[in-house]
Design a protein around this motif. Structure first.
Motif, PDB file in Angstrom:
ATOM      1  N   VAL A 313      13.405  11.621 -14.950  1.00  0.00           N
ATOM      2  CA  VAL A 313      13.265  12.935 -15.590  1.00  0.00           C
ATOM      3  C   VAL A 313      12.543  13.908 -14.657  1.00  0.00           C
ATOM      4  CG1 VAL A 313      12.383  14.162 -17.604  1.00  0.00           C
ATOM      5  CG2 VAL A 313      13.227  11.815 -17.845  1.00  0.00           C
ATOM      6  N   ILE A 314      11.475  13.434 -14.003  1.00  0.00           N
ATOM      7  CA  ILE A 314      10.719  14.301 -13.100  1.00  0.00           C
ATOM      8  C   ILE A 314      11.608  14.809 -11.972  1.00  0.00           C
ATOM      9  CG2 ILE A 314       8.772  14.423 -11.505  1.00  0.00           C
ATOM     10  CD1 ILE A 314       8.060  14.277 -14.525  1.00  0.00           C
ATOM     11  N   CYS A 315      12.428  13.925 -11.414  1.00  0.00           N
ATOM     12  CA  CYS A 315      13.339  14.344 -10.334  1.00  0.00           C
ATOM     13  C   CYS A 315      14.362  15.348 -10.853  1.00  0.00           C
ATOM     14  CB  CYS A 315      14.039  13.123  -9.737  1.00  0.00           C
ATOM     15  SG  CYS A 315      12.939  12.052  -8.779  1.00  0.00           S
ATOM     16  N   GLY A 316      14.779  15.179 -12.110  1.00  0.00           N
ATOM     17  CA  GLY A 316      15.675  16.155 -12.720  1.00  0.00           C
ATOM     18  C   GLY A 316      15.015  17.509 -12.884  1.00  0.00           C
ATOM     19  N   HIS A 317      13.707  17.507 -13.156  1.00  0.00           N
ATOM     20  CA  HIS A 317      12.947  18.757 -13.266  1.00  0.00           C
ATOM     21  C   HIS A 317      12.776  19.399 -11.897  1.00  0.00           C
ATOM     22  CE1 HIS A 317       9.074  21.095 -13.876  1.00  0.00           C
ATOM     23  NE2 HIS A 317       9.858  21.577 -14.813  1.00  0.00           N
ATOM     24  N   MET A 318      12.715  18.559 -10.846  1.00  0.00           N
ATOM     25  CA  MET A 318      12.554  19.069  -9.486  1.00  0.00           C
ATOM     26  C   MET A 318      13.853  19.633  -8.928  1.00  0.00           C
ATOM     27  SD  MET A 318      10.297  15.868  -8.062  1.00  0.00           S
ATOM     28  CE  MET A 318      10.684  16.212  -6.362  1.00  0.00           C
ATOM     29  N   SER A 319      14.999  19.054  -9.344  1.00  0.00           N
ATOM     30  CA  SER A 319      16.291  19.453  -8.770  1.00  0.00           C
ATOM     31  C   SER A 319      17.343  19.612  -9.859  1.00  0.00           C
ATOM     32  CB  SER A 319      16.748  18.393  -7.755  1.00  0.00           C
ATOM     33  OG  SER A 319      18.096  18.546  -7.420  1.00  0.00           O
ATOM     34  N   ASN A 320      17.931  20.792  -9.938  1.00  0.00           N
ATOM     35  CA  ASN A 320      18.989  21.030 -10.925  1.00  0.00           C
ATOM     36  C   ASN A 320      20.193  20.128 -10.673  1.00  0.00           C
ATOM     37  OD1 ASN A 320      17.644  23.024 -12.370  1.00  0.00           O
ATOM     38  ND2 ASN A 320      18.337  24.657 -11.002  1.00  0.00           N
ATOM     39  N   MET A 321      20.445  19.809  -9.407  1.00  0.00           N
ATOM     40  CA  MET A 321      21.587  18.955  -9.093  1.00  0.00           C
ATOM     41  C   MET A 321      21.397  17.548  -9.650  1.00  0.00           C
ATOM     42  SD  MET A 321      22.487  20.103  -5.177  1.00  0.00           S
ATOM     43  CE  MET A 321      23.827  18.928  -5.077  1.00  0.00           C
ATOM     44  N   VAL A 322      20.165  17.063  -9.595  1.00  0.00           N
ATOM     45  CA  VAL A 322      19.865  15.740 -10.158  1.00  0.00           C
ATOM     46  C   VAL A 322      20.074  15.766 -11.666  1.00  0.00           C
ATOM     47  CG1 VAL A 322      18.046  14.029 -10.564  1.00  0.00           C
ATOM     48  CG2 VAL A 322      18.298  15.073  -8.301  1.00  0.00           C
ATOM     49  N   ALA A 323      19.578  16.821 -12.319  1.00  0.00           N
ATOM     50  CA  ALA A 323      19.742  16.948 -13.769  1.00  0.00           C
ATOM     51  C   ALA A 323      21.224  17.038 -14.146  1.00  0.00           C
ATOM     52  CB  ALA A 323      18.985  18.168 -14.278  1.00  0.00           C
ATOM     53  N   GLN A 324      21.988  17.766 -13.358  1.00  0.00           N
ATOM     54  CA  GLN A 324      23.429  17.880 -13.622  1.00  0.00           C
ATOM     55  C   GLN A 324      24.130  16.538 -13.449  1.00  0.00           C
ATOM     56  OE1 GLN A 324      24.744  21.000 -10.989  1.00  0.00           O
ATOM     57  NE2 GLN A 324      23.542  22.577 -12.048  1.00  0.00           N
ATOM     58  N   SER A 325      23.681  15.760 -12.449  1.00  0.00           N
ATOM     59  CA  SER A 325      24.262  14.435 -12.242  1.00  0.00           C
ATOM     60  C   SER A 325      24.018  13.536 -13.447  1.00  0.00           C
ATOM     61  CB  SER A 325      23.667  13.789 -10.986  1.00  0.00           C
ATOM     62  OG  SER A 325      24.180  12.497 -10.784  1.00  0.00           O
ATOM     63  N   ALA A 326      22.858  13.731 -14.097  1.00  0.00           N
ATOM     64  CA  ALA A 326      22.527  12.956 -15.301  1.00  0.00           C
ATOM     65  C   ALA A 326      23.104  13.579 -16.568  1.00  0.00           C
ATOM     66  CB  ALA A 326      21.016  12.827 -15.431  1.00  0.00           C
ATOM     67  N   GLU A 327      23.826  14.710 -16.401  1.00  0.00           N
ATOM     68  CA  GLU A 327      24.432  15.429 -17.524  1.00  0.00           C
ATOM     69  C   GLU A 327      23.375  15.864 -18.538  1.00  0.00           C
ATOM     70  OE1 GLU A 327      27.596  13.090 -19.179  1.00  0.00           O
ATOM     71  OE2 GLU A 327      28.464  12.631 -17.219  1.00  0.00           O
ATOM     72  N   GLU A 328      22.288  16.449 -18.017  1.00  0.00           N
ATOM     73  CA  GLU A 328      21.176  16.844 -18.855  1.00  0.00           C
ATOM     74  C   GLU A 328      20.894  18.334 -18.762  1.00  0.00           C
ATOM     75  OE1 GLU A 328      19.353  15.275 -21.038  1.00  0.00           O
ATOM     76  OE2 GLU A 328      20.031  13.218 -20.762  1.00  0.00           O
ATOM     77  N   ASP A 329      20.390  18.896 -19.871  1.00  0.00           N
ATOM     78  CA  ASP A 329      19.948  20.282 -19.941  1.00  0.00           C
ATOM     79  C   ASP A 329      18.450  20.273 -20.197  1.00  0.00           C
ATOM     80  OD1 ASP A 329      19.272  22.895 -20.614  1.00  0.00           O
ATOM     81  OD2 ASP A 329      21.138  23.273 -21.683  1.00  0.00           O
ATOM     82  N   LEU A 330      17.655  20.702 -19.219  1.00  0.00           N
ATOM     83  CA  LEU A 330      16.199  20.622 -19.333  1.00  0.00           C
ATOM     84  C   LEU A 330      15.645  21.550 -20.415  1.00  0.00           C
ATOM     85  CD1 LEU A 330      15.270  20.355 -15.561  1.00  0.00           C
ATOM     86  CD2 LEU A 330      14.998  18.592 -17.300  1.00  0.00           C
ATOM     87  N   THR A 331      16.345  22.631 -20.693  1.00  0.00           N
ATOM     88  CA  THR A 331      15.892  23.533 -21.766  1.00  0.00           C
ATOM     89  C   THR A 331      15.950  22.821 -23.109  1.00  0.00           C
ATOM     90  OG1 THR A 331      16.744  25.429 -20.530  1.00  0.00           O
ATOM     91  CG2 THR A 331      16.260  25.765 -22.866  1.00  0.00           C
ATOM     92  N   VAL A 332      17.003  22.066 -23.320  1.00  0.00           N
ATOM     93  CA  VAL A 332      17.126  21.289 -24.560  1.00  0.00           C
ATOM     94  C   VAL A 332      16.032  20.228 -24.631  1.00  0.00           C
ATOM     95  CG1 VAL A 332      18.616  19.702 -25.837  1.00  0.00           C
ATOM     96  CG2 VAL A 332      19.612  21.693 -24.687  1.00  0.00           C
ATOM     97  N   LEU A 333      15.741  19.603 -23.509  1.00  0.00           N
ATOM     98  CA  LEU A 333      14.675  18.598 -23.462  1.00  0.00           C
ATOM     99  C   LEU A 333      13.324  19.212 -23.829  1.00  0.00           C
ATOM    100  CD1 LEU A 333      13.596  15.758 -22.643  1.00  0.00           C
ATOM    101  CD2 LEU A 333      13.342  16.663 -20.325  1.00  0.00           C
TER     102      LEU A 333
END
Length: 609
Positions: A313-333
């Motif tokens: 999750v932290i890496c997803g917060h650091m990089s939008n590409m990582v979050a996209q790879s996980a198919e996640e929306d950080l705003t929803v989180l």
């Protein structure tokens, strides 16, 4: 065509190669004739011979002749094992020992590594997957002396990624046996190689290739078989992610984390489920049910999955590409966490794994603190009421998390990180209902081994009391009724506060506190006592019992006078010592002495009244 005939057709001027051909001829003849005793001796002779060649090349890497000899011998092995008409019985017999022997050549040069990989691939193409998995796992499980050579492991990791695709049945059981060995290799690389070693990154890339193979196998399965292998894949990915982040620079590890993140949705792992720990517990339970005899021992092979869950999750917060790879929306989180206090507490509980880890780089801890401030920023709804029963099950996790944040505050050399960590500490504390908040602060003080940290915690208690007192003053005009109501509803304005003061000024081990070592904590405790004494006197209350005759006598005789004796004794003992360290020590006691004498004066005044 027989294996002997194949050897007779090859030629070389190198005597080492000629000797190898003689040994291979002996192996082939004994295996083809079914002479088990002689074949075993011949294979052992072959392994010992290859070891002598590889050892000579590795013992002196500057010796060009030894390196060339190794390349020629290895090339001859490659030609022999790749012959299309080679007897399968010979291949099968050599598969038990030859892969491990030739793998040592991979550490000689890049060209040797390529040849070793080709040899391993040949075994994958010609031998039974069921036989090769334990053979490769045994080769990976080598003594620690070999563990500093990443190229030795590389061919077997690639080989396993191919073997998994060929497993005909019992997929979960086969993969289950290999996964701990693979992770053990990666863990060894994490602890023994520095961040500049590019070979370690290659090993992690090969481990990701294994994960891809497991996912492909999952796609061939359905129902329960698919579910349990996906769960195992999830644990495998999270463990790799944590090991990767433990040794790689944050900037370089994100590329591989990006590749790992695409497995998360396939394994049913969402950012919210990872951060609350729910999804992690689910896949652990699935795997545990399949390990009826050694479940706990097997799960112990994944000691860092919860670290990996938080890091994903932290890496997803650091990089939008990582979050996209996980198919996640950080705003929803963020919305999900801010709207649900229970999930927020669970998230804080999971993040402690990052804060308390001595293996993770400070840069990642810095990003984690920023993430914690991010989710705590704004309107936090659905507050739990102050009944302990509503949140008692989360108190141990919150306590451990605050202790972990304390470690960041105390040990970081980055002043910005220290300030942000303290701000996050206060925000987490403020998100806890009053009753458990006081209990947690009390426990943190009791378990603190740092005088400076104890002082900070005591100051937090004093600030809580100050804010409560301001609220009490602002909401009512009937002083007596308001005081009574506040005393009954407040845990901070209670006798427990005096117990905190006593814990520092008269430690459980007996005697006065250690000075000057505990000067910060003592000064903070004296300031708290003075604040309580003045506030209760001014407000004409006695919520804490600080103004009762017994408590005044106790504070005077058991806390303040022994402390005065200690301070004056230290000053007298060092009065004529002008060593700089001694002067600094005495100066550090001056604030303590000033507040101490003020407290003594206040108590003496109250006792006279």
């Amino acid at each position: 065509m027989s294996s002997v005939k194949i050897l007779e057709e090859s030629s070389s001027a190198n005597p080492l190669v000629l000797r190898l051909q003689q040994i291979l001829t002996s192996c082939s003849r004994s295996i083809e004739t079914g002479d088990l005793h002689k074949s075993g001796s011949s294979v052992s002779e072959l392994v010992n011979y290859l070891d002598s060649i590889s050892d000579a090349a590795l013992s002196d890497t500057s010796n060009e002749e030894s390196r060339n000899n190794a390349l020629e011998v290895l090339s001859e092995i490659h030609l022999y094992i790749c012959q299309p008409l080679l007897d399968q019985a010979v291949v099968d017999a050599l598969s038990f020992e030859l892969p491990k022997a030739v793998a040592k050549f991979a550490c000689v040069s890049g060209k040797c590594l390529e040849i070793v990989e080709s040899i391993v691939n040949q075994f994958v193409a010609t031998c039974s997957p069921r036989d090769l998995i334990p053979i490769f796992c045994e080769a990976l499980d080598v003594p620690s002396g070999m563990s500093k050579a990443p190229n030795y492991y590389a061919p077997f990791l690639s080989g396993l990624s191919k073997v998994f695709l060929s497993i005909p049945r019992r997929h979960f059981e086969q993969v289950k046996e290999a996964v701990p060995v693979i992770l053990s290799v990666l863990k060894a690389m994490t602890s023994e190689l520095d961040d500049e070693d590019t070979n370690s990154e290659d090993l992690f890339a090969r481990a990701i290739s294994i994960a891809n193979s497991i996912q492909t196998v999952c796609g061939k399965l359905a129902g329960r078989l698919n579910e349990k292998l996906r769960a195992l894949l999830g644990l495998f990915v999270l463990q790799i992610m944590s090991l990767l982040c433990m040794r790689e620079k944050v900037s370089s590890c994100l590329t591989l984390v990006l590749q790992l993140s695409h497995f998360l949705p396939y394994c049913g792992l969402s950012y919210l489920g990872l951060l609350t720990g729910c999804d992690v517990d689910t896949i652990i339970d699935i795997v545990l049910k399949e390990c009826t005899e050694d479940g706990d021992d097997y799960i112990s092979c994944f000691p860092y999955v919860k670290h990996g869950a938080s890091l994903a999750v932290i890496c997803g917060h650091m990089s939008n590409m990582v979050a996209q790879s996980a198919e996640e929306d950080l705003t929803v989180l963020k919305d999900a966490l801010q709207s649900n206090q229970t999930k927020r507490w669970q998230a804080v509980g999971m993040l402690k794994h990052i804060f308390s880890s001595a293996n993770l780089p400070w840069e990642l801890k810095k990003h984690t603190i920023n993430f914690l401030l991010w989710i705590m920023d704004g309107n936090l709804s659905e507050k739990c009421n102050d009944e302990v029963s509503d949140c008692s099950s989360y108190v141990p996790g919150l306590f451990a998390s605050l202790q972990a944040i304390e470690m960041v505050i105390m040990y970081t050399s980055d002043s910005v990180l220290r300030r942000n960590a303290f701000n996050s500490f206060k925000k987490v504390l403020a998100d806890i209902p009053t009753s458990p908040r006081f209990d947690i602060l009390k426990a943190l003080i009791a378990n603190s081994n740092s005088s400076s940290m104890t002082a900070i915690l005591v100051d937090c208690v004093r600030e809580e009391m100050r804010m409560e007192n301001c609220q009490r003053i602002s909401v009512g005009h009937d002083e007596f009724l308001q005081a009574e109501k506040s005393c009954q509803s407040s845990l901070f304005w209670s006798a427990d506060v005096l117990e905190l003061v006593e814990l520092i000024l008269r430690p459980p081990k007996g005697g006065p506190p250690a000075l000057p070592e505990d000067s910060d904590a003592v000064l903070s405790a004296l300031n708290l006592y003075r604040f309580v004494l003045i506030t209760e006197s001014t407000g004409k209350t006695n919520c804490t019992g600080v103004l009762s005759k017994n408590n005044l006598h106790k504070a005077y005789n058991e806390w303040l006078l022994p402390l005065r004796t200690l301070v004056t004794g230290i000053e007298a003992e060092n009065k004529n010592d002008y060593d700089q360290l001694v002067v600094d020590m005495v100066c550090a006691l001056n604030p303590v002495e000033l507040v101490l004498y003020r407290c003594i004066e206040l108590v003496e005044e109250k006792l006279k009244q």
